[in-house]
Write a protein that holds these residues in place. Structure first.
Motif, PDB file in Angstrom:
ATOM      1  N   GLN A  20      28.804  38.196  37.666  1.00 44.76           N
ATOM      2  CA  GLN A  20      28.868  39.613  37.311  1.00 44.76           C
ATOM      3  C   GLN A  20      29.835  40.356  38.228  1.00 44.76           C
ATOM      4  N   SER A  21      29.787  40.057  39.520  1.00 39.34           N
ATOM      5  CA  SER A  21      30.699  40.701  40.471  1.00 39.34           C
ATOM      6  C   SER A  21      32.151  40.330  40.184  1.00 39.34           C
ATOM      7  N   ASN A  23      33.391  39.376  37.315  1.00 43.21           N
ATOM      8  CA  ASN A  23      33.776  40.003  36.055  1.00 43.21           C
ATOM      9  C   ASN A  23      34.156  41.463  36.277  1.00 43.21           C
ATOM     10  N   THR A  24      33.387  42.168  37.090  1.00 45.98           N
ATOM     11  CA  THR A  24      33.702  43.564  37.401  1.00 45.98           C
ATOM     12  C   THR A  24      35.041  43.664  38.121  1.00 45.98           C
ATOM     13  N   THR A  27      37.942  42.906  35.735  1.00 42.82           N
ATOM     14  CA  THR A  27      38.128  44.008  34.798  1.00 42.82           C
ATOM     15  C   THR A  27      38.917  45.135  35.456  1.00 42.82           C
ATOM     16  N   LYS A  28      38.553  45.481  36.699  1.00 49.45           N
ATOM     17  CA  LYS A  28      39.267  46.536  37.418  1.00 49.45           C
ATOM     18  C   LYS A  28      40.712  46.137  37.684  1.00 49.45           C
TER      19      LYS A  28
END
Length: 72
Positions: A20-21, A23-24, A27-28
């Motif tokens: 999840q980290s 992926n974040t 994305t940024k």
């Protein structure tokens, strides 16, 4: 050498949190690159259109060098 069910679940939870980290973060990074590319694309298109008007061979120049630059 064998792991308990609790250890396996702890590893799975850690893996999910890491994914999840990541992926974040990705994305940024992608949004940042897209934002920067969007601003540069308009100025590059205008300068390329102006430089292509002066060519007599329709823009098929073999001596063209593609390069990146920064304005200071």
């Amino acid at each position: 050498d064998s792991m308990t069910d609790d250890q396996v679940e702890e590893i799975k939870a850690g893996k999910e949190k890491l994914l999840q980290s990541a992926n974040t973060l990705f994305t940024k990074m992608y949004e940042s690159v897209q934002h920067q590319a969007g601003g540069q694309a308009g100025s590059q298109a205008g300068s390329q259109a102006g430089s292509n008007q002066g060519t007599s061979n329709g823009g098929a120049d073999d001596d063209v060098v593609d390069a990146d630059y920064k304005e200071l």
